[in-house]
Design a protein around this motif. Structure first.
Motif, PDB file in Angstrom:
ATOM      1  N   TYR A 176       0.727  -1.505  -0.101  1.00  0.00           N
ATOM      2  CA  TYR A 176      -0.086   0.635   0.294  1.00  0.00           C
ATOM      3  C   TYR A 176       0.780   1.601  -0.423  1.00  0.00           C
ATOM      4  CZ  TYR A 176       1.682   0.192   5.131  1.00  0.00           C
ATOM      5  OH  TYR A 176       1.647  -0.043   6.511  1.00  0.00           O
ATOM      6  N   TYR A 177       0.131   2.580   0.085  1.00  0.00           N
ATOM      7  CA  TYR A 177       0.859   3.207   0.080  1.00  0.00           C
ATOM      8  C   TYR A 177       0.115   4.504   0.715  1.00  0.00           C
ATOM      9  CZ  TYR A 177       2.590   8.020  -2.266  1.00  0.00           C
ATOM     10  OH  TYR A 177       2.432   9.751  -2.661  1.00  0.00           O
ATOM     11  N   SER A 186       5.888  -5.206   0.609  1.00  0.00           N
ATOM     12  CA  SER A 186       6.019  -6.071  -0.614  1.00  0.00           C
ATOM     13  C   SER A 186       4.819  -6.332  -1.901  1.00  0.00           C
ATOM     14  CB  SER A 186       6.912  -7.348  -0.757  1.00  0.00           C
ATOM     15  OG  SER A 186       6.536  -7.603   0.276  1.00  0.00           O
ATOM     16  N   ALA A 187       4.846  -7.149  -2.613  1.00  0.00           N
ATOM     17  CA  ALA A 187       3.806  -7.264  -3.645  1.00  0.00           C
ATOM     18  C   ALA A 187       3.228  -8.176  -3.107  1.00  0.00           C
ATOM     19  CB  ALA A 187       4.790  -7.313  -5.292  1.00  0.00           C
ATOM     20  N   LEU A 188       2.223  -8.348  -3.439  1.00  0.00           N
ATOM     21  CA  LEU A 188       1.064  -9.520  -2.738  1.00  0.00           C
ATOM     22  C   LEU A 188       1.318 -10.966  -4.599  1.00  0.00           C
ATOM     23  CD1 LEU A 188       0.465  -7.372  -1.084  1.00  0.00           C
ATOM     24  CD2 LEU A 188      -1.514  -8.296  -0.809  1.00  0.00           C
ATOM     25  N   GLY A 204       0.714   0.035  13.845  1.00  0.00           N
ATOM     26  CA  GLY A 204       1.717  -0.743  12.171  1.00  0.00           C
ATOM     27  C   GLY A 204       0.572  -1.495  11.305  1.00  0.00           C
ATOM     28  N   GLY A 205       0.954  -1.312   9.878  1.00  0.00           N
ATOM     29  CA  GLY A 205       0.480  -1.779   8.877  1.00  0.00           C
ATOM     30  C   GLY A 205       0.773  -3.559   8.724  1.00  0.00           C
ATOM     31  N   LYS A 206      -0.187  -4.329   7.953  1.00  0.00           N
ATOM     32  CA  LYS A 206      -0.870  -5.950   8.280  1.00  0.00           C
ATOM     33  C   LYS A 206      -0.978  -6.778   7.480  1.00  0.00           C
ATOM     34  CE  LYS A 206      -0.270  -6.883  12.856  1.00  0.00           C
ATOM     35  NZ  LYS A 206      -0.502  -7.527  14.774  1.00  0.00           N
ATOM     36  N   GLN A 215       2.462  -9.913   5.940  1.00  0.00           N
ATOM     37  CA  GLN A 215       3.495  -8.957   6.177  1.00  0.00           C
ATOM     38  C   GLN A 215       3.064  -7.592   7.180  1.00  0.00           C
ATOM     39  OE1 GLN A 215       4.541  -6.060   2.670  1.00  0.00           O
ATOM     40  NE2 GLN A 215       2.821  -8.064   1.569  1.00  0.00           N
ATOM     41  N   SER A 216       3.945  -8.089   8.282  1.00  0.00           N
ATOM     42  CA  SER A 216       3.667  -6.869   9.228  1.00  0.00           C
ATOM     43  C   SER A 216       5.010  -5.736   9.315  1.00  0.00           C
ATOM     44  CB  SER A 216       3.138  -8.043  10.367  1.00  0.00           C
ATOM     45  OG  SER A 216       4.380  -8.837  10.903  1.00  0.00           O
TER      46      SER A 216
END
Lengths: 274, 544
Positions: A176-177, A186-188, A204-206, A215-216
């Motif tokens: 995401y951004y 990173s890319a999914l 934080g982002g997960k 990702q976390s």
């Protein structure tokens, strides 16, 4: 979900682990687009479509809780049909539209409903996307759940909003951004997946793919979703478009970490993704 | 037997009872238009009326009672009095110290070779198949391993006789191997003399199944492909099983083979006790001397799994000297521990989604754990099986190489619930999806009544209306019309709705599936349909 009986595809008795309609049990979505009925009280259509043969348009509703593909294919009459409006089932009225014909994503190809897995899907290609100028959310944490597959596109966006800015999944390189932290993660995995993100400025982002945390610890700063917001492309639907399919996109702007597994189960029970 | 009020007004009534291959009959209508067509196309198992697991089986020994051989060391002649009152037995006269070869056996995993025999002038038989050997004493009914890697051997006196025995040798081999036999005397010497022999059989599994006579082709018995299953798992009234396709990823569900490969601190003894199948094919898992516990995996070498996969493992377990055991993945908190005295769950790991047991006959429990695979070892192998604790009635002990628990029927499936048991004998086995359908025309205004048992999922939906299912039973009556919907559950109206419903042209009835998909674990005990929108009183009378 499992079936106890099905009479002529019209009367089905089915079991489910929670109330069948996702938003009945997990209410409060900021926006919700799907080709299945998400809320038992929603009485509107799923999508509005344009057929290629004469540019006529028609709303397509639900038949027994799923997209009424029989009506859709009858309307398409052996040609292609494109989505002009994907109706918001959240009750907030954030329908997303596309008035420019060549930017409209496809839903029927030569008379047959496009599918992903076993269910109908909207196919995006060649600078196609659906957008709205409504202000969907003030600066917030976001919890999107969506079902998609990615076939290509250079830096394609699944969801993007102009003022903020918050962008969900840049398919070639980022999760995401946001305007403060730029691209994060990173890319999914590109193949057919149920994706969920927790964009939480405190924890934080997960990223979760098919229910698994992949990702976390990503950085996230809150921004609004306003001015122009788009599904399947950059906010202005002029570049960074998706080549792929989306079946459902549900956005919450309240914490869903405690309901995540229930929502994922509801989605996967319907789509049988994993 | 359940009562069925209003059945004299029904347009269709299917109360499972009468069936045959590819067909489940309805009681109404009587012209056959309400009968259901069934499909599966693979073998399967059920729980039968007596509460035992019932399988299909096959005798692949061709010419199963043709023992004549052109062998200068033997004369073998038929027409002798047999164990079954016929004159179909054979006199085997051994003229020289040699074997005779019944046939080349085509072996594929764990298989049992059996035959009926009676002492003549000699009283022992030596059997040799591909390096594995067993010896049977026909005077005192004893069986002995005689070398090789024989899994087990068994001898049983035939009921109603005093001198005929059924002899079985259980082997785990592939390829074609000669079935070599020679009579011996009580000192195991290769002297000349006679014995009687009859009815040979080669079947998969760890026991000899009821004899099936073959000539030029294999013959099948028990529950067969395309045969509907009336299952008695949870009640005296049967339900029709309509299950999704599932694969048992354990290559050996009844033999301890893979557990020895993927485990430690346990040893095993095959065919020590009566299983939930009501035959002697369960094994004992014994905690080694000085150990607190020991483990072994059913999952084999299959490495096709991915992190996040939902796995369900089920194993039939029974307390013996010890009474606590875990099942599930050994790593990643994917397991649950059971008390085998009552089947209760003692504890479960954080990645176990669900754990419970289902009681079976003779104090067996089918223990079930559903979990999210963590791939903690990062090689995509499940390492999923059993761990036996040296515990008795809550007291921790140490293993002695003798004490343990009884084990049968390990099954590993991809999915959130266990399906019926699918036996495996050396490789994974897949049971095909089932369908039950007919072309019965239902009225556009009518009522559908069903009796279901306990459902694995707590909500039901029909025509856009959701309601919570009952926790133990689900008797449901659904009255519908183009403008109204009313639903009674267990004696009470739970849905009373109006709307626009497409109930026209109802001419295809699928039971337990949606166009071949979406089968679940829903026990369907009956289905009754009416050509009328019944009253509240009538609906509740149907479901109370």
């Amino acid at each position: 979900m499992s079936t106890i009986f099905n009479i002529s595809d019209k009367i089905k008795l089915e079991t489910s682990p929670d109330p069948f309609f996702l938003l009945d049990n997990y209410s409060g979505a900021a926006a919700a687009y799907s080709l299945r009925l998400l809320d038992s009280t929603y009485s509107g259509s799923a999508v509005r479509v344009r057929r290629a043969s004469d540019n006529a348009e028609q709303d397509i509703a639900f038949a027994n809780n799923e997209l009424d593909t029989a009506t859709l294919e009858t309307f398409a009459s052996g040609t292609n049909a494109f989505v002009t409006t994907w109706y918001d089932q959240s009750g907030n009225g954030f329908d997303i539209t596309q008035t420019t014909a060549f930017k409209q994503p496809k839903i029927v190809s030569i008379g047959s409903t496009i599918t992903d897995g076993t269910k109908p899907s909207v196919e995006f290609n060649n600078a196609q996307g659906l957008n709205t100028t409504a202000n969907i959310s003030n600066a917030s944490n976001y919890y999107p759940f969506y079902v998609r597959s990615v076939a290509g596109g250079s830096g394609a966006y699944i969801w993007d909003s102009e003022i903020g800015r918050v962008l969900i999944e840049r398919t070639n390189n980022s999760a995401y951004y946001d305007q403060t932290n730029s691209f994060e993660g990173s890319a999914l995995t590109s193949s057919y997946r149920l994706i969920h993100m927790e964009l939480n400025s405190t924890t934080g982002g997960k990223v979760y793919e098919n229910g698994v945390n992949t990702q976390s610890g990503l950085a996230y700063a809150q921004y609004p979703m306003s001015s122009q917001t788009a599904l399947g492309s950059r906010f202005d639907v002029d570049a960074s478009y998706l080549t792929g399919k989306i079946q459902e996109f549900i956005l919450y702007n309240t914490d869903q970490s405690s309901t995540r597994t229930g929502i994922e189960t509801n989605i996967n029970n319907f789509y049988s993704i994993y | 037997m359940a009562q069925f009020p209003l059945i004299d007004q029904a347009s269709l009534a299917m109360i499972p009872g009468a069936y045959k291959e590819s067909k489940v009959y309805s009681q109404l209508p009587t012209d056959g238009s309400g009968d259901f067509t069934f499909t599966r196309a693979t073998s399967a198992t059920r729980v039968n009326e007596e509460g035992y697991i019932e399988k299909g089986y096959e005798n692949t020994l061709l010419g199963s009672n043709d023992w004549a051989r052109d062998d200068s060391s033997y004369t073998i002649t038929g027409g002798e009095a047999g164990y079954d009152g016929t004159n179909d037995a054979w006199l085997v006269n051994k003229l020289a110290a040699a074997y005779f070869n019944k046939d080349g056996l085509v072996l594929a995993g764990v298989m049992t070779v059996s035959f009926f025999a009676k002492a003549g002038s000699l009283d022992r038989i030596f059997v040799f198949i591909g390096g594995d050997a067993a010896r049977f004493d026909l005077t005192n009914g004893e069986a002995f391993s005689a070398g090789g890697a024989t899994v087990s051997q068994n001898i049983e006196l035939v009921s109603g006789t005093t001198d005929w025995y059924r002899c079985s040798i259980i082997i785990n081999k592939t390829g074609t191997h000669n079935f070599l036999i020679k009579p011996q005397n009580s000192s195991n010497q290769d002297v000349t003399g006679t014995i009687y022999i009859q009815d040979g059989m080669l079947n998969q599994g760890l026991v000899a199944y009821p004899y099936l006579e073959t000539t030029a082709a294999p013959v099948y018995g028990g529950l067969q492909a395309e045969q509907p299953r009336l299952d008695y798992k949870d009640a005296s009234c049967p339900s029709v099983l309509i299950e999704p396709s599932r694969t048992n990823f354990s290559p050996h569900s009844e033999y301890y083979g893979t557990l020895t490969t993927y485990g430690s601190r346990l040893s095993y003894e095959q065919n020590v006790a009566i299983s939930p199948e009501n035959v002697r094919n369960s094994f004992k898992a014994k905690v080694n001397t000085g150990e607190l516990s020991g483990s072994g995996a059913f999952s084999g070498f299959n490495s096709s799994f991915s992190k996040g996969d939902i796995i369900t493992i089920s194993v039939f377990l029974k307390a013996d000297e010890f009474d606590e055991a875990e099942i599930g993945g050994f790593f990643g908190s994917e397991n649950a521990k059971f008390n085998l005295n009552d089947g209760s769950v003692i504890s479960q790991g954080t990645n176990a989604i669900n754990a419970y047991s289902i009681p079976f006959s003779n104090n067996w429990y089918r223990c079930v754990v559903t979990y999210t695979f963590q791939d903690s070892i990062n090689n995509r192998l499940l390492y999923s099986g059993i761990r036996v604790y040296a515990v008795s009635n809550g007291t921790s002990l140490l293993g002695d190489g003798v004490k343990g628990v009884l084990v049968y029927g390990g099954q590993i499936e991809l999915g959130s619930f266990p399906t019926s048991y699918t036996p495996t004998y050396g490789s994974t086995q897949t049971r095909a999806a089932e369908t039950l359908s007919n072309a019965f025309s239902a009225a556009s205004t009518g009522t559908i009544s069903l009796s279901l048992g306990k459902l694995p999922q707590p909500y039901l939906t029909v025509l856009g209306e959701s309601f919570e299912a009952g926790t133990t039973k689900n008797n449901i009556a659904i009255a519908y019309s183009p403008t109204a919907l009313k639903i009674s559950l267990n004696g009470s109206i739970v849905v009373d709705a109006t709307g626009t419903y497409d109930t026209s042209s109802l001419s295809s009835l699928q039971l337990g599936h949606d166009n071949g998909s979406d089968q679940g674990d829903n026990p369907i005990k009956d289905l009754i349909m009416f050509n009328a929108f019944l009253t509240d009183t009538e609906l509740n009378a149907l479901t109370v």
